[in-house]
Every structure is written in structure tokens, then in C-alpha cells.
Design a protein around this motif. Sequence first.
Motif, PDB file in Angstrom:
ATOM      1  N   HIS A  65       0.914  -1.192  -0.038  1.00 16.66           N
ATOM      2  CA  HIS A  65      -0.017  -0.067  -0.018  1.00 16.66           C
ATOM      3  C   HIS A  65       0.881   1.327   0.060  1.00 16.66           C
ATOM      4  CE1 HIS A  65      -0.350  -0.473   4.632  1.00 16.66           C
ATOM      5  NE2 HIS A  65       0.838  -0.038   4.339  1.00 16.66           N
ATOM      6  N   HIS A  66       1.902   1.254  -0.770  1.00 16.96           N
ATOM      7  CA  HIS A  66       3.071   2.246  -0.821  1.00 16.96           C
ATOM      8  C   HIS A  66       2.391   3.520  -1.706  1.00 16.96           C
ATOM      9  CE1 HIS A  66       4.642  -1.715  -0.907  1.00 16.96           C
ATOM     10  NE2 HIS A  66       4.986  -1.365   0.327  1.00 16.96           N
ATOM     11  N   GLY A  67       1.499   3.582  -2.468  1.00 15.50           N
ATOM     12  CA  GLY A  67       0.874   4.369  -3.427  1.00 15.50           C
ATOM     13  C   GLY A  67       1.377   4.273  -4.762  1.00 15.50           C
ATOM     14  N   TRP A  68       1.951   3.281  -4.945  1.00 15.42           N
ATOM     15  CA  TRP A  68       2.258   3.097  -6.597  1.00 15.42           C
ATOM     16  C   TRP A  68       0.920   2.275  -7.367  1.00 15.42           C
ATOM     17  CZ3 TRP A  68       7.521   0.832  -4.495  1.00 15.42           C
ATOM     18  CH2 TRP A  68       8.490   2.076  -4.638  1.00 15.42           C
ATOM     19  N   LYS A  69       0.845   2.289  -8.244  1.00 13.11           N
ATOM     20  CA  LYS A  69       0.372   1.195  -9.229  1.00 13.11           C
ATOM     21  C   LYS A  69       0.801  -0.106  -8.898  1.00 13.11           C
ATOM     22  CE  LYS A  69      -1.884   4.480 -12.688  1.00 13.11           C
ATOM     23  NZ  LYS A  69      -2.168   4.448 -13.829  1.00 13.11           N
ATOM     24  N   SER A  70       0.040  -1.160  -9.229  1.00 13.97           N
ATOM     25  CA  SER A  70       0.557  -2.753  -9.166  1.00 13.97           C
ATOM     26  C   SER A  70       1.612  -2.635 -10.152  1.00 13.97           C
ATOM     27  CB  SER A  70      -0.595  -3.670  -9.493  1.00 13.97           C
ATOM     28  OG  SER A  70      -1.596  -3.589  -8.485  1.00 13.97           O
ATOM     29  N   TYR A  71       2.635  -3.566  -9.808  1.00 15.00           N
ATOM     30  CA  TYR A  71       3.729  -3.868 -10.818  1.00 15.00           C
ATOM     31  C   TYR A  71       4.683  -2.736 -11.094  1.00 15.00           C
ATOM     32  CZ  TYR A  71       1.111  -7.892 -10.608  1.00 15.00           C
ATOM     33  OH  TYR A  71       0.639  -9.187 -10.212  1.00 15.00           O
ATOM     34  N   ALA A  72       4.594  -1.410 -10.262  1.00 15.74           N
ATOM     35  CA  ALA A  72       5.345  -0.332 -10.897  1.00 15.74           C
ATOM     36  C   ALA A  72       6.670  -0.813 -10.359  1.00 15.74           C
ATOM     37  CB  ALA A  72       5.219   0.733  -9.769  1.00 15.74           C
ATOM     38  N   LEU A  73       7.717  -0.264 -11.443  1.00 16.85           N
ATOM     39  CA  LEU A  73       9.247  -0.429 -11.253  1.00 16.85           C
ATOM     40  C   LEU A  73       9.578  -1.866 -11.957  1.00 16.85           C
ATOM     41  CD1 LEU A  73       8.509   1.269  -8.583  1.00 16.85           C
ATOM     42  CD2 LEU A  73      10.895   1.428  -8.482  1.00 16.85           C
ATOM     43  N   ASP A  74       8.459  -2.726 -12.080  1.00 22.23           N
ATOM     44  CA  ASP A  74       8.961  -3.980 -12.587  1.00 22.23           C
ATOM     45  C   ASP A  74       9.796  -4.221 -13.758  1.00 22.23           C
ATOM     46  OD1 ASP A  74       8.244  -5.532 -10.504  1.00 22.23           O
ATOM     47  OD2 ASP A  74       6.404  -6.739 -11.580  1.00 22.23           O
ATOM     48  N   ASP A  75       9.414  -3.281 -14.647  1.00 15.69           N
ATOM     49  CA  ASP A  75      10.286  -3.489 -16.002  1.00 15.69           C
ATOM     50  C   ASP A  75      11.829  -2.784 -15.850  1.00 15.69           C
ATOM     51  OD1 ASP A  75       8.179  -4.433 -17.480  1.00 15.69           O
ATOM     52  OD2 ASP A  75       7.316  -2.606 -17.111  1.00 15.69           O
ATOM     53  N   LEU A  76      12.102  -2.126 -14.616  1.00 16.43           N
ATOM     54  CA  LEU A  76      13.276  -1.419 -14.758  1.00 16.43           C
ATOM     55  C   LEU A  76      14.446  -2.396 -14.761  1.00 16.43           C
ATOM     56  CD1 LEU A  76      12.845   1.342 -12.267  1.00 16.43           C
ATOM     57  CD2 LEU A  76      13.028   1.394 -14.546  1.00 16.43           C
ATOM     58  N   PRO A  77      14.443  -3.495 -14.483  1.00 19.96           N
ATOM     59  CA  PRO A  77      15.583  -4.673 -14.596  1.00 19.96           C
ATOM     60  C   PRO A  77      15.927  -4.522 -16.158  1.00 19.96           C
ATOM     61  CG  PRO A  77      14.293  -5.521 -13.006  1.00 19.96           C
ATOM     62  CD  PRO A  77      13.473  -4.336 -13.469  1.00 19.96           C
ATOM     63  N   MET A  78      14.941  -4.497 -17.038  1.00 18.72           N
ATOM     64  CA  MET A  78      15.415  -4.722 -18.411  1.00 18.72           C
ATOM     65  C   MET A  78      16.031  -3.513 -19.053  1.00 18.72           C
ATOM     66  SD  MET A  78      14.426  -7.604 -17.897  1.00 18.72           S
ATOM     67  CE  MET A  78      15.083  -8.190 -19.647  1.00 18.72           C
ATOM     68  N   PHE A  79      15.741  -2.378 -18.291  1.00 22.24           N
ATOM     69  CA  PHE A  79      16.387  -1.260 -18.671  1.00 22.24           C
ATOM     70  C   PHE A  79      17.803  -1.149 -18.505  1.00 22.24           C
ATOM     71  CE2 PHE A  79      12.161   0.322 -18.895  1.00 22.24           C
ATOM     72  CZ  PHE A  79      11.985   1.441 -19.609  1.00 22.24           C
ATOM     73  N   GLY A  80      18.258  -2.211 -17.519  1.00 18.49           N
ATOM     74  CA  GLY A  80      19.637  -2.130 -17.115  1.00 18.49           C
ATOM     75  C   GLY A  80      19.761  -1.712 -15.494  1.00 18.49           C
ATOM     76  N   TYR A  81      18.865  -1.611 -14.783  1.00 19.80           N
ATOM     77  CA  TYR A  81      19.049  -1.520 -13.559  1.00 19.80           C
ATOM     78  C   TYR A  81      19.045  -2.517 -12.639  1.00 19.80           C
ATOM     79  CZ  TYR A  81      18.093   3.654 -14.870  1.00 19.80           C
ATOM     80  OH  TYR A  81      18.144   4.625 -15.748  1.00 19.80           O
ATOM     81  N   ASP A  82      19.762  -2.508 -11.465  1.00 13.73           N
ATOM     82  CA  ASP A  82      20.044  -3.742 -10.628  1.00 13.73           C
ATOM     83  C   ASP A  82      19.267  -3.729  -9.546  1.00 13.73           C
ATOM     84  OD1 ASP A  82      21.730  -2.134  -9.205  1.00 13.73           O
ATOM     85  OD2 ASP A  82      23.458  -3.245  -9.876  1.00 13.73           O
ATOM     86  N   ARG A  83      19.286  -4.523  -8.410  1.00 17.82           N
ATOM     87  CA  ARG A  83      18.279  -4.426  -7.241  1.00 17.82           C
ATOM     88  C   ARG A  83      18.790  -2.982  -6.369  1.00 17.82           C
ATOM     89  NH1 ARG A  83      19.220  -8.924  -2.714  1.00 17.82           N
ATOM     90  NH2 ARG A  83      19.324 -10.262  -4.891  1.00 17.82           N
ATOM     91  N   GLU A  84      20.084  -2.795  -6.350  1.00 16.46           N
ATOM     92  CA  GLU A  84      20.626  -1.580  -5.566  1.00 16.46           C
ATOM     93  C   GLU A  84      20.212  -0.233  -6.413  1.00 16.46           C
ATOM     94  OE1 GLU A  84      21.906   0.293  -2.607  1.00 16.46           O
ATOM     95  OE2 GLU A  84      21.717  -1.891  -2.560  1.00 16.46           O
ATOM     96  N   ASP A  85      20.127  -0.527  -7.652  1.00 16.18           N
ATOM     97  CA  ASP A  85      19.976   0.900  -8.402  1.00 16.18           C
ATOM     98  C   ASP A  85      18.398   1.138  -8.395  1.00 16.18           C
ATOM     99  OD1 ASP A  85      22.330   1.109  -9.617  1.00 16.18           O
ATOM    100  OD2 ASP A  85      21.697  -0.287 -11.394  1.00 16.18           O
TER     101      ASP A  85
END
Length: 498
Positions: free
Chosen positions: A136-156
Motif C-alpha cells: 500500500h505504498h501509493g504506486w500502481k501494481s507492478y510499478a518498477l517491474d520493468d526497470l531491470p530490463m532497462f539495465g538497473y539492478d536491485r541496488e539501483d
Amino acid sequence: MKRFLIISAISILALSSCKKDVPTLPKGFDSYCETTVSQWHIPAMTAVVVKDGEVVYLKGFGKTKQDKTGVPVDPETTQFVMASTTKAMTGTLLAGVIDEYDVDWTDPVKKHLPDFRMYDKWVSDNMMVEEVNAHHHGWKSYALDDLPMFGYDREDIYKLFAAVKPTYSFRTKYAYNNEMYTVSAKIIEKYTGMSWDDAIAERLFKPLKMVHSTTGAKAFHSSKDLAYGYEVDYDVQKDSLFLNSCDDRDDAFTWMTAVAPAAFAMTTGSDMANYLKMHLNHGVFEGDTLVSRANHDYLFKPQTITGYSDNYLRTYAQGWIVEQNNKERYIRHTGLAYGYTALVGLVPELGLGFAFMCTNGTTSDPLEAMGKKLIDMYLGVDGPDYATEWLEDFKDEYRNKKDKEAKEELPATLPLKAYTGVYHQNEFGDATVSVLNDTLRFQLKKVDAKLKHVSEDTFNFHVPGAGNFDLTFDVKNGKAVSLTFDIVDPICELKKIR
């Protein structure tokens, strides 16, 4: 003689009573599983049922791969990716840390992770440890899920929390999220001095004697016991299901590694039996307390309402969905990712726990059908044939799909040069928009994509393994001054710096 007869009668009654108390599997459940696996074309599956502390069912179905290299599934050794059922494992680790260290469920996250930042400062300062896993963080469902495919790792991605605009107010709406489990992992890592991968091995798998369990970062590409992932599809014309193999294993590894505390445990049916026994025994396994009774109970404390009706209330807890209906309290979680699907369920009042893991990475419906049927059987309820009904619903979804008409690309409203430049945001870094062969291109991290005009100053770009995203420029006096793009929720503006 009279005394002998009395003693014999007592003995017979005692033996009869003992026999009655031995937990058993409901008659017909095994055949229901067999039928469901066949109906749904599940390539490989393992199933385990624990009742009153005893394993009453442990079985493998199908083959580990649908070619000559595949072998029959062995419930003792064949591994499956647990996908989002990993969340409950991370929740269990967090509860253990709270037992041992100066951490409390109601502590502000910032007390333990001073660098934790959300887009809104008040949220950054006030989000509590118990809310990290509560969706219940305020984001929509699955927000940020695609960012690993942009090249961002867990820490990023952890750092990018501050750059994603919430769509909803904090604590007002349930919206499923994977990336926030990184916060729980970081708390676990801080106090145990171990990586999340080592912590789950040492603090969960080892004491539970889960000898064939590991994490994807350690074994996804190297394990010889891991079943191969598939997706089940449906041919409307032929009215038949068919399999597609999930050969994008590098993409799978990239994504699941980035969200590992939410999705990347690997285990077997036999190992899951011990995990179920521990949860059904309030955090204790073979006399060893992994989690105190108080903090184990807290794992199932409702945090967020996910759904309700006149007949049930469904909530989310620490990596578990808790449903109270008019028959039972059903605690469960499903997982689905890159060719793997899992269901882990608990019905504490029945002393019942079960897990199903398979390589049908399309839907959890067949696993949930087997879980519901098992509960009905133990309750003595003549419930519906969920697997057959839900299969028809699954097919109907395909039958009702309509191909989207391809839209002609319209020219941009401004000369392409008006959009070019370098755009910057502290968390995301630099993005470049340039013109190549009369086409706009967008570059950010691993992304180098063509921008296709949609309308006015909005364009669309494609990221392999992730999908299509809208990018919108803010234009002043005929020139773009900033841009943002949509990853379910919009990210904050990248300002043009040159």
C-alpha cells in the motif's frame, strides 16, 4: 478372565482411537491432481500435503523437460522456481531478525536504513517496517517491474524509489509490488551481516533441513535438478492447449535477480514439507524455534484489505494473502514468473498445509483449483470442479481477445530537433534523445530505442523483455525542456541539461 477381557477391550479401543487419529489424504485427491495436470497440459509438477504434522502426500508429475533430456519429476530432488511465494520466506527471515535484534514491526524504516527514500518525504520518514511488504505504498501494481530490463539492478532500483511518483495516497490502496521486498532484504542483510541469498540458506533452509533448496542467483543456470520453464497457450481454432518453452533464460535471470527477495527461491516438494510443518507449528520445527510465537503470528496479521464481499474478507499480511470466509481461514500465496508457477497454502484450523509447484508459467488457476478442492475434501464439502470450470474461463479469455488495429504513425508536432538533447535526473542519470536517419532515438542505460510518435508531444518506445512505454516531453517556446516516461506510474521529470 473378567480382568483380561476388560484390559483387552481397553486395548482395542485405544488402538482404534490411534488409528482414527492418523492423518490421511482424502480419497480421490490424487486422481483429481492427475486429471488437472492432464487437462491443463502441465509439463512438470510436484505436490506436497501436510496434515497434523505428517506428510500425507508427496508426488511428482511429468518430466523436467519436454525433450529427450527430460527425466521424471522427483519430489525429493527436482527443483522449481518459487516466484512470488518467495515473499513469505523473506517475511519469515524478517520476523527472525526482529526476534534477535533491536528491530520492531512498527519502527520507521529510516531507523534502520537511513538512506531509504520515497518520492514523498513524509512517506520516507513514516513508513514502518510492517508496511514494507504490505503493498500500500501509493504506486500502481507492478510499478518498477520493468526497470531491470532497462539495465538497473536491485541496488539501483532501491535508489529509484525516490524518483517514482505515487499514483495513490500512501496507505489508501492495495497495489501489488515486487521491488519493495528489497527493503526487507536490506534490513535482514544489515543485522545478519549476510547477503539475502546467504541469509535464506543459513537461517531458513539449513535449520529446516531443506537440503535441495537454494536461490536463483546461486543455481538458476547451473542446477541440473531445476525443471525447465514453459508457458501454456491456447489455440482457439483447434480448441487445444499447447506449450511454449521459456527460452529467454537470460531475461529471466536478469529480472528475478533484481527482485530476488520477492521471487527467486528454488526448492523441492520434499523440502517444502518441512517449511509447511514449521508454519503449522507456529514457527517451530523439530523442537527448534525459528521464529517466536508472537512474531510468527504477526506474519499473518492483516495489513491491507485486498478484497471483500458478503462471504469473505481478503487481506495482505507479511508475504501472505489471508482470506477469512464462511468455511475457513485460508492463508496462501501464489507465484508466477518466466515459466514457473507455485502455490503455498495453509489452513491452520485444519492443521493443513500444501504446496504445488509447476512449469506452467501462464496461470496459477490449476494449482489454486487443486488447493481449493483439497480444502473442500477435508471439510467434507461437495464443492465444484474448479479445474474444469476455470479452464473454460481461461479459454474464454483467449476467445474474447481482439487484435488491436495497427495505427498509422503520425508526424511529430514539432521538428525532431526540438526534442533532442541530454536529460538528467539524479537517480536515473542521463538520458539522450537524438536524431538518426530522420528518426528520434531514446538512450538510457541499456535502452537504445526508436521513438514512435503517438500524439502531440508523446512518443512510444520498446524495450526487449519489458514491453512498450510512453514518453512525454514538456515543451516550452517550441523546444522540449524535460521528459518523463511511464513505468506503470510516471517517473519524475528528467530536465534537459544540454
